[in-house]
Design a protein around this motif. Sequence first.
Motif, mmCIF file in Angstrom:
data_model
loop_
_atom_site.group_PDB
_atom_site.id
_atom_site.type_symbol
_atom_site.label_atom_id
_atom_site.label_comp_id
_atom_site.label_asym_id
_atom_site.label_seq_id
_atom_site.Cartn_x
_atom_site.Cartn_y
_atom_site.Cartn_z
ATOM 1 N N ILE A 152 0.830 -1.206 0.000
ATOM 2 C CA ILE A 152 0.000 0.000 0.000
ATOM 3 C C ILE A 152 0.865 1.255 0.000
ATOM 4 O O ILE A 152 0.589 2.224 -0.727
ATOM 5 C CB ILE A 152 -0.952 0.003 1.213
ATOM 6 N N LEU A 153 1.928 1.237 0.805
ATOM 7 C CA LEU A 153 2.823 2.388 0.871
ATOM 8 C C LEU A 153 3.499 2.637 -0.471
ATOM 9 O O LEU A 153 3.615 3.794 -0.915
ATOM 10 C CB LEU A 153 3.882 2.169 1.948
ATOM 11 N N LEU A 154 3.923 1.568 -1.140
ATOM 12 C CA LEU A 154 4.554 1.723 -2.456
ATOM 13 C C LEU A 154 3.581 2.330 -3.455
ATOM 14 O O LEU A 154 3.953 3.187 -4.269
ATOM 15 C CB LEU A 154 5.049 0.362 -2.962
ATOM 16 N N ARG A 155 2.325 1.907 -3.402
ATOM 17 C CA ARG A 155 1.307 2.447 -4.304
ATOM 18 C C ARG A 155 1.054 3.929 -3.994
ATOM 19 O O ARG A 155 0.909 4.746 -4.891
ATOM 20 C CB ARG A 155 0.006 1.655 -4.156
ATOM 21 N N ALA A 194 3.897 5.985 -5.312
ATOM 22 C CA ALA A 194 3.803 6.145 -6.763
ATOM 23 C C ALA A 194 2.784 7.222 -7.125
ATOM 24 O O ALA A 194 3.020 8.048 -8.016
ATOM 25 C CB ALA A 194 3.426 4.809 -7.412
ATOM 26 N N LEU A 195 1.645 7.218 -6.431
ATOM 27 C CA LEU A 195 0.620 8.234 -6.686
ATOM 28 C C LEU A 195 1.120 9.623 -6.279
ATOM 29 O O LEU A 195 0.872 10.608 -6.980
ATOM 30 C CB LEU A 195 -0.652 7.890 -5.903
ATOM 31 N N GLU A 243 3.194 18.878 -7.293
ATOM 32 C CA GLU A 243 3.841 19.521 -6.142
ATOM 33 C C GLU A 243 4.807 18.597 -5.398
ATOM 34 O O GLU A 243 5.442 19.007 -4.419
ATOM 35 C CB GLU A 243 2.794 20.054 -5.157
ATOM 36 N N TYR A 244 4.921 17.345 -5.849
ATOM 37 C CA TYR A 244 5.728 16.371 -5.117
ATOM 38 C C TYR A 244 7.158 16.849 -4.863
ATOM 39 O O TYR A 244 7.633 16.831 -3.722
ATOM 40 C CB TYR A 244 5.762 15.039 -5.872
ATOM 41 N N VAL A 248 4.246 11.328 1.720
ATOM 42 C CA VAL A 248 2.992 10.626 1.418
ATOM 43 C C VAL A 248 1.968 10.905 2.512
ATOM 44 O O VAL A 248 0.788 11.154 2.235
ATOM 45 C CB VAL A 248 3.245 9.109 1.303
ATOM 46 N N LYS A 249 2.414 10.871 3.765
ATOM 47 C CA LYS A 249 1.503 11.124 4.887
ATOM 48 C C LYS A 249 0.951 12.550 4.835
ATOM 49 O O LYS A 249 -0.230 12.782 5.126
ATOM 50 C CB LYS A 249 2.226 10.883 6.206
#
Length: 210
Positions: A72-75, A78-79, A85-86, A101-102
């Motif tokens: 889930i974290l890898l997905r 990726a998103l 803005e990443y 991600v968080k």
Amino acid sequence: MITSMSLEEFTEESLVWAKEKKYHRSSSKAEAVYELASSGIPTLPSSTPSIKMFVQETVSVLRTVDSSLSFILLRMQALAKSLPEYSRVREMGGVGDVLVVKLFAEIGDVRRLHSTKALIAWAGIDPPPYESGQFVGSRRKITKQGSSTLRKVGYEVMRVLKSHPVPEDDVVYHYILKKEGEGKSKKHAKIVGLNKFLRIYYARVNAVYY
């Protein structure tokens, strides 16, 4: 095996391990882990086959859950990387591959918030204590309304910011040091540092879209 070690030996090795992994070192937590492990099923004498099977099944379930969480974290990563803005947020001090991600997950689309004040309110953080002349309002507390999870993520970012190397020109890092130098507690300094961090976050992300 943990029971072959004394409490002092386990605590010492735990602190060394935490330092190597760049984790927060805590003797009290190491002692708590030792006590829990010492009274755990694997340390009990003459374990029956049923207990052994129960432990094996529990370990199997935990491994499956851990594997699912990793996927889930890898997905999610990726998103997150697909968002414009990443790179801007990832470059901020204290923000790693997991914390970025968080932050995205808890804040969402920042454009739904009309101002930096709205973002800070969503995190449940009041402005720094009011100061005017000789008066210092040091007893004002944060509201703790909004997202408690976002607050926790923000505190984690501040902790990483203080415990890991950051660019010399990092504004938030030096702001925290400044507040500590003024006599503020480390906890209070992190709160006002998070306040400043969220203001910069809001500006950076909005600059991508406007």
